[in-house]
Design an enzyme around this catalytic site. Structure first.
Site, PDB file in Angstrom:
ATOM      1  CB  ILE A 210      -0.934  -0.022   1.227  1.00  0.00           C
ATOM      2  CG1 ILE A 210      -1.961  -1.158   1.071  1.00  0.00           C
ATOM      3  CG2 ILE A 210      -1.634   1.311   1.412  1.00  0.00           C
ATOM      4  CD1 ILE A 210      -2.757  -1.475   2.331  1.00  0.00           C
ATOM      5  CG  ASP A 252      13.172   0.699  13.023  1.00  0.00           C
ATOM      6  OD1 ASP A 252      11.971   0.997  13.229  1.00  0.00           O
ATOM      7  OD2 ASP A 252      13.716  -0.308  13.523  1.00  0.00           O
ATOM      8  CB  VAL A 253       8.673   4.418  11.938  1.00  0.00           C
ATOM      9  CG1 VAL A 253       8.656   4.944  10.517  1.00  0.00           C
ATOM     10  CG2 VAL A 253       8.020   3.048  12.051  1.00  0.00           C
ATOM     11  CG  ASN A 279       1.683   2.357   4.377  1.00  0.00           C
ATOM     12  OD1 ASN A 279       0.612   1.798   4.169  1.00  0.00           O
ATOM     13  ND2 ASN A 279       2.854   1.812   4.021  1.00  0.00           N
ATOM     14  CG  ASN A 290      -0.282 -19.883  21.899  1.00  0.00           C
ATOM     15  OD1 ASN A 290      -0.012 -20.418  22.978  1.00  0.00           O
ATOM     16  ND2 ASN A 290      -1.099 -20.414  21.017  1.00  0.00           N
ATOM     17  CE1 TYR A 345      -1.882  -4.887  11.235  1.00  0.00           C
ATOM     18  CE2 TYR A 345      -4.224  -5.422  11.219  1.00  0.00           C
ATOM     19  CZ  TYR A 345      -3.115  -4.856  10.613  1.00  0.00           C
ATOM     20  OH  TYR A 345      -3.244  -4.249   9.375  1.00  0.00           O
TER      21      TYR A 345
HETATM   22  P1  NAD Z   1       3.484  -4.594   3.718  1.00  0.00           P
HETATM   23  O1  NAD Z   1       3.978  -5.567   4.725  1.00  0.00           O
HETATM   24  O2  NAD Z   1       3.330  -5.031   2.311  1.00  0.00           O
HETATM   25  O3  NAD Z   1       4.408  -3.282   3.752  1.00  0.00           O
HETATM   26  C1  NAD Z   1       4.691  -2.628   4.959  1.00  0.00           C
HETATM   27  C2  NAD Z   1       5.957  -1.800   4.785  1.00  0.00           C
HETATM   28  O4  NAD Z   1       6.252  -1.204   6.053  1.00  0.00           O
HETATM   29  C3  NAD Z   1       7.174  -2.629   4.393  1.00  0.00           C
HETATM   30  O5  NAD Z   1       7.826  -2.031   3.294  1.00  0.00           O
HETATM   31  C4  NAD Z   1       8.023  -2.639   5.623  1.00  0.00           C
HETATM   32  O6  NAD Z   1       9.421  -2.712   5.368  1.00  0.00           O
HETATM   33  C5  NAD Z   1       7.641  -1.288   6.248  1.00  0.00           C
HETATM   34  N1  NAD Z   1       7.983  -1.268   7.667  1.00  0.00           N
HETATM   35  C6  NAD Z   1       7.734  -2.232   8.577  1.00  0.00           C
HETATM   36  N2  NAD Z   1       8.278  -1.901   9.756  1.00  0.00           N
HETATM   37  C7  NAD Z   1       8.855  -0.679   9.586  1.00  0.00           C
HETATM   38  C8  NAD Z   1       9.595   0.180  10.441  1.00  0.00           C
HETATM   39  N3  NAD Z   1       9.839  -0.142  11.727  1.00  0.00           N
HETATM   40  N4  NAD Z   1      10.053   1.351   9.931  1.00  0.00           N
HETATM   41  C9  NAD Z   1       9.816   1.682   8.647  1.00  0.00           C
HETATM   42  N5  NAD Z   1       9.155   0.890   7.791  1.00  0.00           N
HETATM   43  C10 NAD Z   1       8.671  -0.277   8.258  1.00  0.00           C
HETATM   44  O7  NAD Z   1       2.094  -4.010   4.289  1.00  0.00           O
HETATM   45  P2  NAD Z   1       0.797  -3.511   3.517  1.00  0.00           P
HETATM   46  O8  NAD Z   1      -0.097  -4.670   3.363  1.00  0.00           O
HETATM   47  O9  NAD Z   1       1.163  -2.690   2.340  1.00  0.00           O
HETATM   48  O10 NAD Z   1       0.153  -2.596   4.653  1.00  0.00           O
HETATM   49  C11 NAD Z   1       0.442  -1.224   4.768  1.00  0.00           C
HETATM   50  C12 NAD Z   1      -0.362  -0.676   5.931  1.00  0.00           C
HETATM   51  O11 NAD Z   1      -1.748  -0.929   5.723  1.00  0.00           O
HETATM   52  C13 NAD Z   1      -0.014  -1.315   7.267  1.00  0.00           C
HETATM   53  O12 NAD Z   1      -0.082  -0.347   8.289  1.00  0.00           O
HETATM   54  C14 NAD Z   1      -1.093  -2.351   7.443  1.00  0.00           C
HETATM   55  O13 NAD Z   1      -1.303  -2.672   8.796  1.00  0.00           O
HETATM   56  C15 NAD Z   1      -2.289  -1.636   6.824  1.00  0.00           C
HETATM   57  N6  NAD Z   1      -3.331  -2.565   6.368  1.00  0.00           N
HETATM   58  C16 NAD Z   1      -3.089  -3.478   5.388  1.00  0.00           C
HETATM   59  C17 NAD Z   1      -4.115  -4.340   5.005  1.00  0.00           C
HETATM   60  C18 NAD Z   1      -3.934  -5.366   3.914  1.00  0.00           C
HETATM   61  O14 NAD Z   1      -4.889  -6.105   3.629  1.00  0.00           O
HETATM   62  N7  NAD Z   1      -2.776  -5.471   3.269  1.00  0.00           N
HETATM   63  C19 NAD Z   1      -5.349  -4.276   5.631  1.00  0.00           C
HETATM   64  C20 NAD Z   1      -5.543  -3.346   6.636  1.00  0.00           C
HETATM   65  C21 NAD Z   1      -4.535  -2.484   6.989  1.00  0.00           C
END
Ligand code: NAD
Length: 439
Positions: A210, A252-253, A279, A290, A345
């Site tokens: 995303i 790293d956020v 994001n 667990n 989560y």
């Molecule tokens: P993804 O796992 O494909 O990508 C997440 C990105 O965040 C990765 O590039 C990762 O390296 C980066 N990241 C992780 N930890 C980090 C850190 N500490 N510092 C900087 N960057 C970091 O995830 P996605 O599916 O694209 O999801 C993006 C957002 O949308 C997330 O917040 C997720 O919770 C939310 N979301 C996704 C879905 C879905 O169905 N994919 C549904 C609801 C919410």
């Protein structure tokens, strides 16, 4: 027209001849093709009908908006590209019956249905408030009955919300809202601030999924995008930044230094950010009994702690934010409805909604705004890692019977980031195809 999302083998099969036959004979889901944004496309696939029920207040504004966007208002008798029903003036239970008269128009709509209401909390008379609240049930149910990728949404329009109403009508009627379905949204008053020549957006977690799609759409809508991700995302992040003509920031956020590093970067290199998209997110799924401290702590730290700390630093650091800056947080449908195996989560994502609600008032006093999007099942590396059965359930259990694409969430974020959405503030908008497992 996009086909089945990549990584959705059933969605692909069911669009073949044998697949269609099998699905028709057995009653298996037949996900429609969704019309998504393409450059130069018309706003609608057919004419629009804008109809006002008793006491309607917004018909002229909506008609003007659609006409200005190139839509025909000559509704004729064929299929409609959009049906807008202004029910904002309904005050009595008897008047609710006027909705029935729109059924034939609903039947011939292939695209977008928008219902306009008042903001129920602003309506004093108990019956009128009940009637306006009732429209939410109407819209959510109609969304479940709509077929062929037609979506149904509810705009709750506050007094003086003309600019944001125009912006919302354009977004919700367009292909950009393909995966937003069955949702209510409050559209409030607010005028856009003057826009800088070079708007700057920062997107955390931009290396994939995303975040990468959001960087692309924000770049397309005129932003320089600062693409943030962890150092390990290396070339992937660089590739996204190159593609969108943006820049990278490895961060790293959750690092102690991250808030200050980001604030200084934005202030010193860009004279502040116009858009901040929180994001970056992770999952560490397992049942509550667990869960260990690491799985709990890491999810809370990335998903909730970091947005809080980064936002605080950006608000405190002189010059880190441009006037009128808009924040968008990535919550989740699971933060609203809960999900088995995701107590960590879901806590983090519900927490983000609390953050948005807490910040909206104080931020608006400074001319900023903050909203959240809550995606449902989106086809990304995160959901590709799910076990097959919940993954398939996640896809099919929505009114649109398919997972969304990252671009669907990205389009919604980019709309919320737009200056003319100024009156949309403190809101949570689900991008979930009206997932039936959601609240
Ligand atoms: P993804 O796992 O494909 O990508 C997440 C990105 O965040 C990765 O590039 C990762 O390296 C980066 N990241 C992780 N930890 C980090 C850190 N500490 N510092 C900087 N960057 C970091 O995830 P996605 O599916 O694209 O999801 C993006 C957002 O949308 C997330 O917040 C997720 O919770 C939310 N979301 C996704 C879905 C879905 O169905 N994919 C549904 C609801 C919410």
């Amino acid at each position: 027209m996009a086909g089945a999302p990549a990584g959705d083998p059933y969605g692909t099969f069911v669009r073949t001849g044998p697949g269609r036959f099998l699905a028709a004979r057995t009653g298996l889901p037949r996900p429609p093709r969704l019309r998504r944004y393409e450059e130069g496309q018309d706003l609608l696939t057919g004419p629009a009908l804008v109809t006002g029920l008793s006491g309607a207040r917004h018909v002229d504004t909506v008609r003007e908006t659609l006409r200005a966007a190139g839509a025909s208002l000559d509704a004729g008798t064929g299929n409609l590209g959009a049906l807008v029903v202004d029910a904002s003036g309904l005050r009595t239970v008897d008047q609710l019956g006027e909705l029935l008269a729109t059924a034939p128009e609903f039947k011939r709509t292939r695209g977008r249905v928008l219902v306009l209401s008042a903001v129920p909390a602003d309506v004093e008379d108990p019956e009128a408030r009940a009637v306006q609240q009732g429209l939410e049930g109407f819209v959510r149910s109609l969304g479940k009955e709509a077929r062929g990728g037609t979506t149904v949404n509810l705009l709750r329009v506050a007094d003086g919300a003309t600019t944001s109403l125009r912006s919302a009508v354009q977004f919700f009627c367009s292909a950009r809202s393909a995966y937003v379905d069955g949702q209510p949204l409050v559209v409030g008053p607010g005028e856009p601030r003057p826009v800088r020549d070079q708007r700057v957006a920062v997107v955390t977690g931009a290396a994939q999924g995303i975040g990468a799609a959001t960087a692309e759409v924000l770049a397309r809508t005129g932003h320089h995008v600062v693409c943030v991700d962890i150092a390990a995302s290396g070339e992937k992040l660089a590739a996204v930044a190159n593609r969108v003509g943006g820049s990278t920031l490895h961060l790293d956020v959750t690092a102690d230094s991250a808030p200050r590093t980001l604030a200084e970067h934005l202030a010193d290199r860009f004279e502040g950010a116009d858009v901040v998209v929180h994001n970056a997110g992770i999952t560490r799924d397992r049942s509550f009994v667990n869960l260990d401290e690491a799985a709990w702590g890491s999810v809370l730290a990335v998903n909730l702690g970091a947005p809080i700390r980064l936002t605080t630093a950006l608000l405190d650091h002189p010059g880190a934010l441009a006037p009128g800056a808009r924040f968008v947080c990535l919550s989740s449908m699971n933060g609203i409805a809960g999900a088995k195996g995701q107590t960590n989560y879901s806590t983090s994502k519900a927490g983000l909604i609390g953050l948005v609600q807490a910040l909206a008032g104080p931020l608006s006093e400074r001319g900023f705004a903050v909203n959240a999007v809550a995606p449902g099942f989106i086809e990304t590396p995160m959901t590709a890692a799910m076990p097959p059965v919940p993954r398939e359930l996640g896809r099919r259990t929505s009114s649109l019977q398919q997972g969304g694409l990252p671009v669907d969430v990205a389009e919604t974020i980019a709309w919320l980031a737009q200056p003319d959405a100024a009156g949309v503030d403190g809101q949570v908008l689900r991008v979930c195809g009206q997932n039936l497992l959601g609240a």
